[in-house]
Design a protein around this motif. Structure first.
Motif, PDB file in Angstrom:
ATOM      1  N   ASN A 175       0.818  -1.203   0.000  1.00  0.00           N
ATOM      2  CA  ASN A 175       0.000   0.000   0.000  1.00  0.00           C
ATOM      3  C   ASN A 175       0.858   1.261   0.000  1.00  0.00           C
ATOM      4  OD1 ASN A 175      -2.676   0.494  -0.091  1.00  0.00           O
ATOM      5  ND2 ASN A 175      -3.083  -0.518   1.865  1.00  0.00           N
ATOM      6  N   PHE A 176       1.838   1.216   0.827  1.00  0.00           N
ATOM      7  CA  PHE A 176       2.770   2.335   0.995  1.00  0.00           C
ATOM      8  C   PHE A 176       3.497   2.606  -0.331  1.00  0.00           C
ATOM      9  CE2 PHE A 176       7.368   3.020   2.287  1.00  0.00           C
ATOM     10  CZ  PHE A 176       7.258   4.366   2.603  1.00  0.00           C
ATOM     11  N   VAL A 177       4.008   1.544  -0.940  1.00  0.00           N
ATOM     12  CA  VAL A 177       4.764   1.704  -2.185  1.00  0.00           C
ATOM     13  C   VAL A 177       3.845   2.183  -3.307  1.00  0.00           C
ATOM     14  CG1 VAL A 177       6.188   0.522  -3.888  1.00  0.00           C
ATOM     15  CG2 VAL A 177       6.394  -0.069  -1.474  1.00  0.00           C
ATOM     16  N   ASN A 178       2.662   1.600  -3.384  1.00  0.00           N
ATOM     17  CA  ASN A 178       1.715   2.027  -4.411  1.00  0.00           C
ATOM     18  C   ASN A 178       1.301   3.478  -4.222  1.00  0.00           C
ATOM     19  OD1 ASN A 178       1.625  -0.348  -5.915  1.00  0.00           O
ATOM     20  ND2 ASN A 178       0.206  -1.294  -4.459  1.00  0.00           N
ATOM     21  N   SER A 179       1.240   3.915  -2.967  1.00  0.00           N
ATOM     22  CA  SER A 179       0.893   5.309  -2.695  1.00  0.00           C
ATOM     23  C   SER A 179       1.966   6.237  -3.256  1.00  0.00           C
ATOM     24  CB  SER A 179       0.762   5.555  -1.198  1.00  0.00           C
ATOM     25  OG  SER A 179      -0.246   4.741  -0.650  1.00  0.00           O
ATOM     26  N   ILE A 180       3.222   5.851  -3.084  1.00  0.00           N
ATOM     27  CA  ILE A 180       4.326   6.682  -3.568  1.00  0.00           C
ATOM     28  C   ILE A 180       4.275   6.790  -5.100  1.00  0.00           C
ATOM     29  CG2 ILE A 180       6.838   6.760  -3.846  1.00  0.00           C
ATOM     30  CD1 ILE A 180       7.035   5.524  -1.035  1.00  0.00           C
ATOM     31  N   ILE A 181       4.054   5.646  -5.735  1.00  0.00           N
ATOM     32  CA  ILE A 181       4.023   5.640  -7.201  1.00  0.00           C
ATOM     33  C   ILE A 181       2.841   6.458  -7.714  1.00  0.00           C
ATOM     34  CG2 ILE A 181       3.761   4.166  -9.236  1.00  0.00           C
ATOM     35  CD1 ILE A 181       5.260   1.971  -7.629  1.00  0.00           C
ATOM     36  N   ALA A 182       1.671   6.237  -7.094  1.00  0.00           N
ATOM     37  CA  ALA A 182       0.474   6.964  -7.523  1.00  0.00           C
ATOM     38  C   ALA A 182       0.665   8.460  -7.351  1.00  0.00           C
ATOM     39  CB  ALA A 182      -0.733   6.491  -6.710  1.00  0.00           C
ATOM     40  N   LYS A 183       1.248   8.829  -6.241  1.00  0.00           N
ATOM     41  CA  LYS A 183       1.458  10.241  -5.945  1.00  0.00           C
ATOM     42  C   LYS A 183       2.331  10.882  -7.026  1.00  0.00           C
ATOM     43  CE  LYS A 183       0.475  13.304  -2.798  1.00  0.00           C
ATOM     44  NZ  LYS A 183      -0.867  13.464  -2.246  1.00  0.00           N
ATOM     45  N   TYR A 185       2.761  10.061 -10.104  1.00  0.00           N
ATOM     46  CA  TYR A 185       2.107  10.226 -11.409  1.00  0.00           C
ATOM     47  C   TYR A 185       0.783  10.954 -11.301  1.00  0.00           C
ATOM     48  CZ  TYR A 185       5.684   7.169 -13.278  1.00  0.00           C
ATOM     49  OH  TYR A 185       6.879   6.647 -13.650  1.00  0.00           O
ATOM     50  N   GLY A 186       0.494  11.497 -10.110  1.00  0.00           N
ATOM     51  CA  GLY A 186      -0.738  12.257  -9.925  1.00  0.00           C
ATOM     52  C   GLY A 186      -1.994  11.418 -10.050  1.00  0.00           C
ATOM     53  N   LYS A 187      -1.861  10.112  -9.835  1.00  0.00           N
ATOM     54  CA  LYS A 187      -3.034   9.241  -9.898  1.00  0.00           C
ATOM     55  C   LYS A 187      -3.697   9.167  -8.519  1.00  0.00           C
ATOM     56  CE  LYS A 187      -1.143   6.288 -13.509  1.00  0.00           C
ATOM     57  NZ  LYS A 187      -0.385   5.040 -13.698  1.00  0.00           N
ATOM     58  N   PRO A 188      -4.953   8.725  -8.468  1.00  0.00           N
ATOM     59  CA  PRO A 188      -5.612   8.602  -7.150  1.00  0.00           C
ATOM     60  C   PRO A 188      -4.903   7.558  -6.280  1.00  0.00           C
ATOM     61  CG  PRO A 188      -7.009   7.746  -8.911  1.00  0.00           C
ATOM     62  CD  PRO A 188      -5.845   8.388  -9.582  1.00  0.00           C
ATOM     63  N   LEU A 189      -4.839   7.835  -5.005  1.00  0.00           N
ATOM     64  CA  LEU A 189      -4.191   6.924  -4.070  1.00  0.00           C
ATOM     65  C   LEU A 189      -4.993   5.640  -3.945  1.00  0.00           C
ATOM     66  CD1 LEU A 189      -3.276   9.374  -1.167  1.00  0.00           C
ATOM     67  CD2 LEU A 189      -1.709   8.309  -2.773  1.00  0.00           C
ATOM     68  N   PRO A 190      -4.330   4.524  -3.686  1.00  0.00           N
ATOM     69  CA  PRO A 190      -5.085   3.287  -3.452  1.00  0.00           C
ATOM     70  C   PRO A 190      -5.971   3.422  -2.215  1.00  0.00           C
ATOM     71  CG  PRO A 190      -2.736   2.995  -2.952  1.00  0.00           C
ATOM     72  CD  PRO A 190      -2.874   4.341  -3.575  1.00  0.00           C
ATOM     73  N   GLU A 191      -6.932   2.538  -2.144  1.00  0.00           N
ATOM     74  CA  GLU A 191      -7.795   2.516  -0.969  1.00  0.00           C
ATOM     75  C   GLU A 191      -6.927   2.218   0.259  1.00  0.00           C
ATOM     76  OE1 GLU A 191     -11.854   0.259   0.468  1.00  0.00           O
ATOM     77  OE2 GLU A 191     -11.080  -0.094  -1.551  1.00  0.00           O
ATOM     78  N   ASP A 192      -7.165   2.908   1.379  1.00  0.00           N
ATOM     79  CA  ASP A 192      -6.309   2.782   2.566  1.00  0.00           C
ATOM     80  C   ASP A 192      -4.851   3.140   2.264  1.00  0.00           C
ATOM     81  OD1 ASP A 192      -8.394   1.915   4.195  1.00  0.00           O
ATOM     82  OD2 ASP A 192      -8.149  -0.149   3.494  1.00  0.00           O
TER      83      ASP A 192
END
Length: 552
Positions: A175-183, A185-192
């Motif tokens: 979750n943490f890693v996906n949040s960094i990647i999403a952030k 690229y300006g994509k929506p953060l994963p759930e939680d």
RNA sequence: GCGCCCGUGGCUCAAUGGAUAGAGCGUUUGACUACGGAUCAAAAGGUUGGGGGUUCGAAUCCCUUCGGGCGCGCCA
């Protein structure tokens, strides 16, 4: 004569009296030498007659008289009164009363150390926060308390390892890693997902080198890098806070080395494992847990609990007799299942202990600050250090029992007043040091006399002097009680008491003569008392990880 | 609903089953032309949430009740 010596002496008297009557005494640990309620009662008091009268098939008064008769054979004891229901109030001879000062000056930083826990081999696990964000205030209480408690246990002869369980495995990290990647690229953060400035900072730091590559390819590398950076930051914060761990244990290592399978295989061979709904369960309910727990989920993955079990097993195999878990109140639900797992391995209560820390409420502008990750107002350890400083922060967290929730008023802690008694204690130490400095300036014969132990402490007869002497003598027993009960706050409270006694002494009496007067024996005796007090304040503060400044 | 923790002066907290429940803050009043006033001395402020019990003795142990916090996933 110090209380420990007196206690041992009384214990021997009880045992020999018991032998005469052919009695086997039990509950000897309840015997205590305490400071009497009022000074005029005497120097020390004991509950011996009250506690053991029944075992002697006697009444407290009769037993007291027998004990008194024996005690008076000791040349250091002046007088004993039997008071109230059967307390023995003991007055020492002048010379015997002040030996504590000589002992302190002799033993210096070793004064207060003991070997009472020499057979203990203790693993202290605390903080253990996920590396998915900066350390927040919840983990901070244990960072202060756990570290200091480790120091205390060490000082009483125990083998101690301070350990941090580093959760680098599992969905939270994903979750943490996906949040960094999403952030990035300006994509929506994963759930939680995780949010906040630190995610932005991490993304800026890590992502550029992986730019424009498919996420599937870079994921593992980003993950490794993010975890490493976060982990370094946490370690650094803790280090700044004065908390250093002996071992950072990686959850992942349990999987890599097959320890999870092995640990569970052993439980299986002991017959505590069964399969249901295509999951693997541990029969924790056989050992007092509310219900059985899943070890391997039906999707074939190990549960978090499985790693916990393997981790416990790992600690025991490393030779720790006692594994101490310091948890926040929100995790107290683990106690039942972990204890059950320990019992399933054939272990018992002395092998696994839990300390549960109540919440720390942050008060700002008179109101409780609701901490919420979503709202982004998490107070981090770094914030706390920046606003109030290490000493004030550590001390505020340490001076209360862990099972009391504490309110930390940030507006008050910063004030250098008694709102935070750490300054009161530190000021007492600074005063002691200043007196020493003045003594050198006055006449360098003074420090030499102290060094050569050329002083006569029987001059110390004023009540503020005697009070200080008695309080100093209490220090070893405070450490002993605090260590046995795992209650570090007792040390802080004691230091406040000692500081109070010192300030009173200092205000009522002059340690040094003023420049127009002669140096008299009383001044040298008081200087010795001053130096002994400084030593204990320093010893105590050092256990707490709080500095002892010579000037403030 | 079940389980764990907590309830002590106005506030924040102490108190190994021990004597008259202690500190600090706040309030009131005093104290240096002598070692640093970040100090000291003193006053006011308590039926230890309520009720029962065990004990020579209970804030502490047991039961009960009220109030508050937290936890009760094949999450981690």
């Amino acid at each position: 004569m110090q209380p420990e010596e007196l206690l041992a002496y009384i214990k021997n008297i009880l045992l020999s009296l018991a032998k005469l009557d052919n009695i086997k005494l039990v509950n000897l640990e309840k015997l205590a030498v305490i400071k009497p309620k009022l000074e005029e009662y005497g120097d020390w008091a004991t509950n011996a007659a009250l506690i053991y009268a029944k075992q002697f098939r006697s009444n407290p008064k009769n037993l007291a008289e027998k004990i008194v008769e024996k005690l008076l054979e000791n040349s250091k004891i002046d007088k004993i009164d039997v008071a109230g229901p059967g307390f023995l109030n003991i007055r020492l001879k002048k010379q015997a009363r002040s030996s504590v000062v000589e002992n302190i000056l002799q033993q210096k930083e070793d004064f207060g150390k003991s070997q009472i826990l020499q057979n203990e081999n203790i693993n202290l696990e605390f903080v253990s926060a996920n590396p998915t964000g900066p350390l927040h205030i919840g983990g901070t209480r244990w960072a202060a308390v756990g570290d200091s408690l480790g120091n205390l246990l060490l000082s009483q002869g125990a083998k101690v390892v301070k350990e941090y369980y580093f959760n680098d495995h599992g969905a939270q990290i994903d979750n943490f890693v996906n949040s960094i990647i999403a952030k990035y690229y300006g994509k929506p953060l994963p759930e939680d997902g995780y949010d906040g400035q630190y995610i932005v900072d991490l993304a800026d730091k890590i992502m550029p080198e992986f730019q424009n590559k498919p996420q599937a390819e870079i994921y593992e590398q980003v993950r490794a890098r993010a975890v490493e950076l976060m982990f370094e930051q946490i370690k650094q914060s803790l280090h700044t806070f004065g908390t250093n761990f002996d071992v950072f244990f990686h959850e992942n290592s349990l999987y890599k080395t097959g320890q999870v399978e092995k640990a569970i295989e052993e439980l299986n061979s002991r017959g505590f494992i069964y399969e249901k709904d295509s999951a693997l369960w541990l029969k924790t309910s056989e050992f007092g847990d509310d219900k059985d727990r899943v070890l391997r989920k039906s999707n074939e993955q190990w549960s978090y609990f499985a790693a916990d079990v393997a981790y416990y097993k790992n600690k025991r195999e490393r030779g720790f007799k006692t594994c101490v878990y310091m948890l926040g109140i929100d995790h107290h639900g683990y106690i039942g299942r972990l204890q059950a797992a320990a019992k399933a391995y054939g272990d018992n209560e002395e092998n696994i202990k839990f300390l549960i820390g109540q919440f720390v409420n942050i008060i700002k502008d008179g109101k409780a600050v609701k901490l919420s990750k979503r709202a982004g107002n998490i107070i981090t350890l770094d914030n706390l250090i920046a606003t109030v400083g290490v000493d004030a922060a550590r001390y505020s967290l340490i001076r209360s029992s862990v099972n009391t929730p504490i309110d930390l008023d940030l507006d008050l802690i910063v004030l250098h007043t008694n709102e935070n008694p750490v300054y009161y204690v530190q000021y007492a130490y600074a005063r002691c040091c200043n007196v020493v400095k003045n003594a050198y300036a006055l006449d360098n014969i003074l420090p030499k006399k102290i060094q050569a132990r050329e002083f006569d402490l029987s001059f110390l007869q004023k009540s503020s002097e005697k009070d200080l002497l008695t309080t100093l003598a209490l220090y070893p027993s405070i450490l002993e009680i605090a260590a046995k009960k795992y209650e570090i706050h007792r040390v802080a409270r004691y230091l406040e008491d000692l500081a109070r006694k010192y300030h009173a002494f200092y205000s009522h009496l002059r340690v040094l003569p003023n420049t127009k007067s002669e140096i008299e024996p009383i001044h040298i005796a008081r200087l010795a008392l001053n130096n002994a007090t400084a030593q204990i304040l320093k010893n105590g503060l050092s256990l707490l990880g709080v500095s002892a400044p010579e000037r403030m």
